[in-house]
Design an enzyme around this catalytic site. Structure first.
Site, PDB file in Angstrom:
ATOM      1  N   ASN A 146     -14.169  -3.517   0.673  1.00  0.00           N
ATOM      2  CA  ASN A 146     -13.036  -4.059   1.430  1.00  0.00           C
ATOM      3  C   ASN A 146     -11.833  -3.114   1.437  1.00  0.00           C
ATOM      4  OD1 ASN A 146     -12.133  -4.421  -1.179  1.00  0.00           O
ATOM      5  ND2 ASN A 146     -12.284  -6.639  -1.171  1.00  0.00           N
ATOM      6  N   ARG A 284      -2.205  -4.893  -7.211  1.00  0.00           N
ATOM      7  CA  ARG A 284      -2.232  -6.032  -8.137  1.00  0.00           C
ATOM      8  C   ARG A 284      -0.797  -6.465  -8.420  1.00  0.00           C
ATOM      9  NH1 ARG A 284      -6.515  -6.745  -6.588  1.00  0.00           N
ATOM     10  NH2 ARG A 284      -8.493  -6.711  -7.707  1.00  0.00           N
ATOM     11  N   GLN A 313      -3.225 -15.522 -10.735  1.00  0.00           N
ATOM     12  CA  GLN A 313      -3.717 -16.154  -9.516  1.00  0.00           C
ATOM     13  C   GLN A 313      -4.629 -17.316  -9.870  1.00  0.00           C
ATOM     14  OE1 GLN A 313      -3.481 -12.240  -6.614  1.00  0.00           O
ATOM     15  NE2 GLN A 313      -5.418 -13.216  -6.874  1.00  0.00           N
ATOM     16  N   HIS A 332      -3.903 -14.088  -1.721  1.00  0.00           N
ATOM     17  CA  HIS A 332      -4.722 -12.872  -1.867  1.00  0.00           C
ATOM     18  C   HIS A 332      -5.859 -12.870  -0.834  1.00  0.00           C
ATOM     19  CE1 HIS A 332      -6.564  -9.895  -4.997  1.00  0.00           C
ATOM     20  NE2 HIS A 332      -6.760  -9.496  -3.759  1.00  0.00           N
TER      21      HIS A 332
HETATM   22  P1  NAD Z   1     -10.077   3.827  -5.477  1.00  0.00           P
HETATM   23  O1  NAD Z   1     -10.751   3.912  -6.791  1.00  0.00           O
HETATM   24  O2  NAD Z   1     -10.702   4.491  -4.309  1.00  0.00           O
HETATM   25  O3  NAD Z   1      -8.593   4.413  -5.613  1.00  0.00           O
HETATM   26  C1  NAD Z   1      -7.793   4.209  -6.731  1.00  0.00           C
HETATM   27  C2  NAD Z   1      -6.874   5.399  -6.858  1.00  0.00           C
HETATM   28  O4  NAD Z   1      -5.863   5.086  -7.825  1.00  0.00           O
HETATM   29  C3  NAD Z   1      -7.579   6.673  -7.366  1.00  0.00           C
HETATM   30  O5  NAD Z   1      -7.339   7.722  -6.445  1.00  0.00           O
HETATM   31  C4  NAD Z   1      -6.929   6.931  -8.713  1.00  0.00           C
HETATM   32  O6  NAD Z   1      -6.834   8.290  -9.041  1.00  0.00           O
HETATM   33  C5  NAD Z   1      -5.555   6.294  -8.508  1.00  0.00           C
HETATM   34  N1  NAD Z   1      -4.834   5.987  -9.735  1.00  0.00           N
HETATM   35  C6  NAD Z   1      -5.282   5.352 -10.857  1.00  0.00           C
HETATM   36  N2  NAD Z   1      -4.306   5.268 -11.769  1.00  0.00           N
HETATM   37  C7  NAD Z   1      -3.213   5.854 -11.229  1.00  0.00           C
HETATM   38  C8  NAD Z   1      -1.908   6.073 -11.704  1.00  0.00           C
HETATM   39  N3  NAD Z   1      -1.527   5.697 -12.928  1.00  0.00           N
HETATM   40  N4  NAD Z   1      -1.033   6.697 -10.874  1.00  0.00           N
HETATM   41  C9  NAD Z   1      -1.399   7.119  -9.651  1.00  0.00           C
HETATM   42  N5  NAD Z   1      -2.652   6.934  -9.146  1.00  0.00           N
HETATM   43  C10 NAD Z   1      -3.536   6.301  -9.938  1.00  0.00           C
HETATM   44  O7  NAD Z   1      -9.863   2.271  -5.186  1.00  0.00           O
HETATM   45  P2  NAD Z   1      -9.393   1.545  -3.840  1.00  0.00           P
HETATM   46  O8  NAD Z   1     -10.558   1.054  -3.091  1.00  0.00           O
HETATM   47  O9  NAD Z   1      -8.408   2.417  -3.125  1.00  0.00           O
HETATM   48  O10 NAD Z   1      -8.659   0.274  -4.481  1.00  0.00           O
HETATM   49  C11 NAD Z   1      -7.491   0.434  -5.271  1.00  0.00           C
HETATM   50  C12 NAD Z   1      -7.051  -0.881  -5.860  1.00  0.00           C
HETATM   51  O11 NAD Z   1      -6.632  -1.770  -4.816  1.00  0.00           O
HETATM   52  C13 NAD Z   1      -8.138  -1.671  -6.600  1.00  0.00           C
HETATM   53  O12 NAD Z   1      -8.314  -1.223  -7.922  1.00  0.00           O
HETATM   54  C14 NAD Z   1      -7.594  -3.069  -6.552  1.00  0.00           C
HETATM   55  O13 NAD Z   1      -6.695  -3.300  -7.612  1.00  0.00           O
HETATM   56  C15 NAD Z   1      -6.820  -3.098  -5.246  1.00  0.00           C
HETATM   57  N6  NAD Z   1      -7.556  -3.849  -4.184  1.00  0.00           N
HETATM   58  C16 NAD Z   1      -6.977  -4.961  -3.662  1.00  0.00           C
HETATM   59  C17 NAD Z   1      -7.641  -5.696  -2.703  1.00  0.00           C
HETATM   60  C18 NAD Z   1      -7.019  -6.917  -2.062  1.00  0.00           C
HETATM   61  O14 NAD Z   1      -7.741  -7.751  -1.528  1.00  0.00           O
HETATM   62  N7  NAD Z   1      -5.701  -7.051  -2.087  1.00  0.00           N
HETATM   63  C19 NAD Z   1      -8.928  -5.308  -2.289  1.00  0.00           C
HETATM   64  C20 NAD Z   1      -9.469  -4.145  -2.807  1.00  0.00           C
HETATM   65  C21 NAD Z   1      -8.784  -3.428  -3.773  1.00  0.00           C
END
Ligand code: NAD
Length: 399
Positions: A146, A284, A313, A332
């Site tokens: 997603n 988050r 949540q 959410h």
């Molecule tokens: P992803 O793993 O592709 O990307 C995460 C990125 O965060 C990576 O590039 C990583 O290096 C970076 N990162 C981690 N810690 C960091 C820090 N301290 N400072 C800077 N960058 C940092 O994941 P994604 O698919 O892009 O998803 C990211 C997040 O979004 C998920 O972990 C989840 O919490 C959230 N998400 C929310 C929904 C929603 O429905 N709202 C859906 C999917 C994901």
């Protein structure tokens, strides 16, 4: 085996009899070439509600045909809830970020048979990852399922906040036509500096989707992107979060929640933001300090805050983000469109097929494996837990 599946409640009027679209658009691979979830079978219609209790992620026939027991519930927070009662002899738990069953250390210790925690979506911070590592429980999620749904939602929220869509829509619904009221906080996005904390699958896709608006694009990430990906979008990299927030008109948060990012946007960091910035958070809720965000909106340090993620949540009825000024919050929802549900249901089934048949689960899906962070987890998380305080979720509806 016993599989406990904690899903959000059914629609208040019952399951839909029909849906707006008769079919989903065809998508082949994800942008980096990673294949979509590819289970051996599917027992549901694509584009239907699968993430709620009656949807059962389309898993019942598959699991029962193989002799397993499936228990599905949405009752997940209060002492003595169904999920806690069923957890004690469950082998596998499936939960979702939208309606998270917080797998705290206490719950993990109560689950003597637990081997695998599957996130039907992305973001496994609702699991105490440290406890999972300590108790040798593997944690997996459906990476990418997603990410692009969320990136679309972020674009929608940037435009809605900067152009001040919500009050304008309300004027129409109220039968009014006051143009000055409608536009007194409304700007064009063109020319703005848009930055993202994390340019992973969501963050980078959001930047790519915003590029045609003729904006300046910035990012910070703990992993710097390859030079060609920076050049493709003319990105400016910031070594620190502070450097990015000081120059951006719109700041997006797309990093996972882990001990390094918990309460990252506190009063101190918000004071360093460009005055009047807009903040978007679909990552988050706990990455932001609840009270500090409300205060920054009240003072005007932030012009707007939008997102779909809260902590805990479901958010308590008196959560200040429900009533603070100039917000564009939703529950959410960004990662659980009907389109996304089909992908995460397929992904969960693919993971289960691998697990039962003794095949390797895709490395991209792994968060914790063999007692340590692995795969996507090793790339994007740090060890520890971010579940503290989740028991407050039991207060939903009681205030
Ligand atoms: P992803 O793993 O592709 O990307 C995460 C990125 O965060 C990576 O590039 C990583 O290096 C970076 N990162 C981690 N810690 C960091 C820090 N301290 N400072 C800077 N960058 C940092 O994941 P994604 O698919 O892009 O998803 C990211 C997040 O979004 C998920 O972990 C989840 O919490 C959230 N998400 C929310 C929904 C929603 O429905 N709202 C859906 C999917 C994901």
């Amino acid at each position: 085996m016993k599989i406990l599946c904690v899903l959000y409640e059914d629609p208040s009027g019952g399951m839909p009899e029909k849906y707006p679209l008769s079919a989903l658009p065809e998508i082949s691979n994800y942008p980096d070439g990673m294949p979509l979830p590819s289970p051996k079978g599917r027992d549901f219609a694509a584009g239907t509600l699968l993430g709620c209790v009656s949807g059962e992620l389309g898993l019942r026939k598959f699991l029962e045909d193989r002799g397993h027991t499936l228990v599905v519930t949405s009752d997940k927070d209060a002492d003595g809830c169904d999920a806690d009662r069923e957890l004690v002899d469950a082998d596998i738990v499936i939960s979702q970020p939208f309606w998270p069953y917080y797998l705290t250390e206490k719950r993990i210790k109560s689950a003597q048979n637990l081997k695998l925690a599957i996130t039907a979506g992305i973001g496994s911070d609702h699991v105490d990852l440290q406890a999972a590592m300590d108790h040798n429980i593997d944690v997996v999620e459906v990476t990418y399922c997603n990410s692009r749904s969320v990136a679309e939602h972020i674009v929608m929220m940037i435009l809605a906040m900067v152009r001040d869509y919500h009050p304008q829509h309300q004027i129409v619904k109220d039968g009014g036509w006051h143009i000055a009221d409608a536009v007194k906080r409304s700007y064009d996005v063109e020319g703005m500096h848009i930055g993202t904390i994390a340019a992973g699958r969501i963050g980078y896709d959001m930047l790519r989707k915003m590029a045609p608006f003729d904006v300046h694009l910035h990012y910070n990430d703990r992993h710097r992107l390859p030079a060609e990906k920076e050049a493709e979008l003319n990105l400016q990299y910031h070594e620190t979060v502070e450097s990015l927030v000081g120059v951006c008109d719109v700041i997006n948060i797309s990093c996972p929640l882990h001990p390094e990012t918990e309460h990252l946007f506190n009063e101190e960091l918000l004071a360093k933001c460009k005055p009047g910035a807009y903040l978007i958070n679909t990552a988050r809720g706990k990455i932001c300090d609840r009270a500090a965000i409300a205060k920054a909106l009240e003072s005007g340090q932030l012009s707007g805050y939008a997102g779909d993620v809260w902590f805990p949540q479901p958010a308590p009825v008196d959560h200040p983000w429900r009533t603070m000024p100039n917000h564009g919050m939703t529950p959410h929802t960004s990662g659980t469109t009907l389109s996304a549900q089909t992908r995460y249901a397929d992904g969960v089934r693919e993971i289960l097929e691998c697990f039962f048949d003794g095949h390797e689960i895709r490395n991209e899906y792994k968060i914790v494996s063999g007692g340590q962070l692995a795969g996507a987890g090793a790339h994007a998380y740090s060890a520890g837990t971010a579940t503290d305080g989740s028991e407050e979720a039991a207060n939903f509806g009681s205030t």
